[in-house]
Design an enzyme around this catalytic site. Structure first.
Site, short mmCIF file in Angstrom:
data_model
loop_
_atom_site.label_atom_id
_atom_site.label_comp_id
_atom_site.label_asym_id
_atom_site.label_seq_id
_atom_site.Cartn_x
_atom_site.Cartn_y
_atom_site.Cartn_z
N GLU A 160 7.11 7.51 -20.80
CA GLU A 160 7.84 6.70 -19.83
C GLU A 160 7.08 6.59 -18.51
O GLU A 160 6.29 7.47 -18.16
CB GLU A 160 9.23 7.30 -19.59
CG GLU A 160 10.10 7.20 -20.84
CD GLU A 160 11.42 7.94 -20.75
OE1 GLU A 160 12.39 7.46 -21.33
OE2 GLU A 160 11.47 9.02 -20.12
N CYS A 167 5.39 6.23 -10.91
CA CYS A 167 5.33 7.60 -11.43
C CYS A 167 4.82 7.50 -12.87
O CYS A 167 5.49 6.92 -13.72
CB CYS A 167 6.73 8.21 -11.36
SG CYS A 167 6.84 9.87 -12.03
N CYS A 197 4.94 17.85 -23.19
CA CYS A 197 4.29 18.78 -22.28
C CYS A 197 4.34 20.16 -22.90
O CYS A 197 5.32 20.52 -23.55
CB CYS A 197 5.02 18.79 -20.94
SG CYS A 197 4.22 19.82 -19.68
N CYS A 211 8.64 24.50 -19.07
CA CYS A 211 9.59 24.84 -18.00
C CYS A 211 10.98 24.49 -18.54
O CYS A 211 11.23 23.34 -18.94
CB CYS A 211 9.30 24.04 -16.73
SG CYS A 211 7.62 24.27 -16.11
N CYS A 249 13.19 21.35 -17.47
CA CYS A 249 12.58 20.03 -17.52
C CYS A 249 12.73 19.44 -18.93
O CYS A 249 12.37 20.08 -19.92
CB CYS A 249 11.11 20.13 -17.14
SG CYS A 249 10.21 18.58 -17.34
N GLY A 272 4.32 15.28 -18.75
CA GLY A 272 3.03 15.95 -18.95
C GLY A 272 2.51 16.69 -17.75
O GLY A 272 3.01 16.56 -16.63
N SER A 293 0.52 16.14 -9.35
CA SER A 293 1.51 17.21 -9.27
C SER A 293 1.23 18.17 -10.42
O SER A 293 1.13 17.77 -11.57
CB SER A 293 2.91 16.61 -9.41
OG SER A 293 3.88 17.63 -9.39
N SER A 319 4.35 22.42 -8.18
CA SER A 319 5.74 22.67 -8.56
C SER A 319 5.97 24.18 -8.49
O SER A 319 5.69 24.90 -9.45
CB SER A 319 6.00 22.14 -9.97
OG SER A 319 5.80 20.74 -9.96
N LEU A 320 6.50 24.63 -7.38
CA LEU A 320 6.59 26.08 -7.13
C LEU A 320 7.89 26.65 -7.72
O LEU A 320 7.85 27.53 -8.57
CB LEU A 320 6.49 26.32 -5.63
CG LEU A 320 6.11 27.72 -5.20
CD1 LEU A 320 4.70 28.08 -5.66
CD2 LEU A 320 6.22 27.87 -3.68
N ASN A 370 18.15 17.80 -11.58
CA ASN A 370 18.77 16.75 -12.42
C ASN A 370 19.16 17.36 -13.74
O ASN A 370 18.43 18.17 -14.30
CB ASN A 370 17.78 15.61 -12.61
CG ASN A 370 17.50 14.90 -11.30
OD1 ASN A 370 18.41 14.40 -10.66
ND2 ASN A 370 16.24 14.89 -10.88
N CYS A 383 13.47 12.96 -11.67
CA CYS A 383 12.53 14.07 -11.90
C CYS A 383 13.03 14.95 -13.04
O CYS A 383 14.18 15.40 -13.04
CB CYS A 383 12.44 14.96 -10.67
SG CYS A 383 11.72 14.17 -9.26
#
Ligand code: SAH
Length: 367
Positions: free
Chosen positions: A98, A111, A118, A122, A125, A168, A198, A221-222, A299, A342
């Site tokens: 996407e 984006c 991926c 995480c 996600c 990804g 990112s 991305s912490l 989200n 996100c």
């Protein structure tokens, strides 16, 4: 309409993957100015070969056939407000990815996805929940931008920013991603600081990025400021713990003289406590200039039960950070109604190793 590559045919040249030198070879026998014409048509005017009316019709047809596009449109969703568009594509082999176009008053941002699925896993996600299917090529990444830029142009807008924040992990697919960055900068003419990579925190990749010849913007991305929590939320932290990550960030800033930003998806009761703000502020201060913090309201995704921090909690956390001297902002939530926000990109990632590649049409791909 553009021609797509026939399934199963082994073609190496793709419309946005071919180099200028390769195009020169392809246009052997044509007047010399054709290379510039076609190149400018593709990248300056965002035209398909069929639209290049300054090129003879026979050559237009040949270019359309010999430089196939890489993305087959599946569906397109537009948010209620009309300012966010999500494109779903089928890649050769069947995997889907996407792309999101976001129109703001002062800028238009694309984006892009850098991988189908991926491998970083995480848990919060949606892409991470789906697992890894395959890397994207430079052509597949650039084409996402070209198509979105055309759409923006149709609405009288010009794409100004590209963020590698789709599906990804860009630093797990470095060479194609960098190939795309070069093309977006050199040929489409986007400024390097408006190109944002990112990363989940792949330390060797950050170090190599620092040595590249274009000063792109880096976002990390912490999500957690101590190893115990980060090991849980961002599993790659077990391989590249915070101290190493911070060192790499410091070196990136020194090489690039650019501020970096930390992304922080706010998870209720998990990383939004007062102690989290204190730890995060301490970590930001160790970078000079101090890192900027981008707070992302979490989200919802199917595989993660813990809710996001409520809006007032997000604002309180931001205020706490600001009081601790940190430059922190809340990322405006875009496209939740079309699952384009996100972490929500979860196009079905289908296996790529089909012995008999299927021709994807809108109907079969959606069924
Ligand atoms: N792999 C890269 C690119 C993904 S960018 C990276 O990790 O940086 C997408 C951003 O959205 C990342 O900061 C990611 O951590 C964040 N994100 C993932 N899932 C999310 C969710 N459910 N809600 C809010 N942000 C999320």
């Amino acid at each position: 309409m553009s021609t797509t590559r026939p399934p199963g045919r082994d073609v190496t040249a793709t419309r946005y993957g071919i180099s200028r030198d390769e195009l020169t070879v392809l246009l052997d026998g044509e007047p010399r100015y054709r290379v510039d014409q076609v190149w400018h048509g593709l990248y300056g005017r965002l035209e398909s070969p069929e639209e290049m009316t300054n090129v003879p019709a026979a050559l237009r047809r040949r270019l359309a056939a010999e430089l196939p596009v890489s993305l087959e449109p599946v569906t397109e969703s537009i948010s209620d407000t009309g300012d966010t568009v999500k494109f779903l594509w089928a890649l050769h082999g069947g995997a889907q990815v996407e792309t999101v176009l976001m129109l703001y008053p002062d800028r238009a941002t694309v984006c892009v996805s850098s991988q189908a699925g991926c491998a970083m896993a995480c848990g919060f996600c949606a892409t991470g929940q789906a697992g890894f299917t395959r890397h994207l090529t430079t052509s597949e990444i650039v084409e996402q931008v070209v198509v979105a830029a055309r759409r923006a142009r149709d609405g009288g807008r010009r794409v100004s920013n590209v963020v590698f924040m789709g599906m990804g992990e860009p630093l797990a697919n470095e060479a194609p991603v960098w190939g795309a960055v070069r093309r977006l900068h050199d040929d489409i003419g986007l400024s390097a600081r408006h190109l944002t990579i990112s990363t989940v925190g792949i330390v060797p990749g950050i170090r190599r990025l620092a040595e590249r010849d274009l000063p792109v913007t880096l976002a990390v991305s912490l999500h957690a400021a101590n190893d115990e929590l980060r090991d849980e939320l961002v599993p790659i932290n077990r391989r590249y713990p915070l101290e190493q990550l911070l060192d790499a960030c410091r070196d990136f800033i020194a090489a690039n003289r650019r501020r970096i930003s930390f992304e922080w998806a706010m998870i209720d009761g998990v990383n939004d406590r007062a102690s989290d703000a204190v730890e995060l502020a301490a970590l930001c201060r160790r970078l000079q200039p101090a890192a900027h913090v981008n707070l992302i309201p979490l989200n919802p995704t199917p595989g993660w039960p813990t809710p996001g921090t409520p809006p007032e909690g997000v604002r309180a956390f931001r205020d706490r950070l600001v009081a601790l001297g940190v430059n922190a902002t809340i990322r405006a939530n875009r496209g939740t109604d079309i699952d384009a926000a996100c972490g929500q990109l979860a196009a079905r990632a289908m296996p790529t190793q089909s012995a008999h590649p299927v021709t994807l049409t809108t109907a079969t791909a959606e069924s």
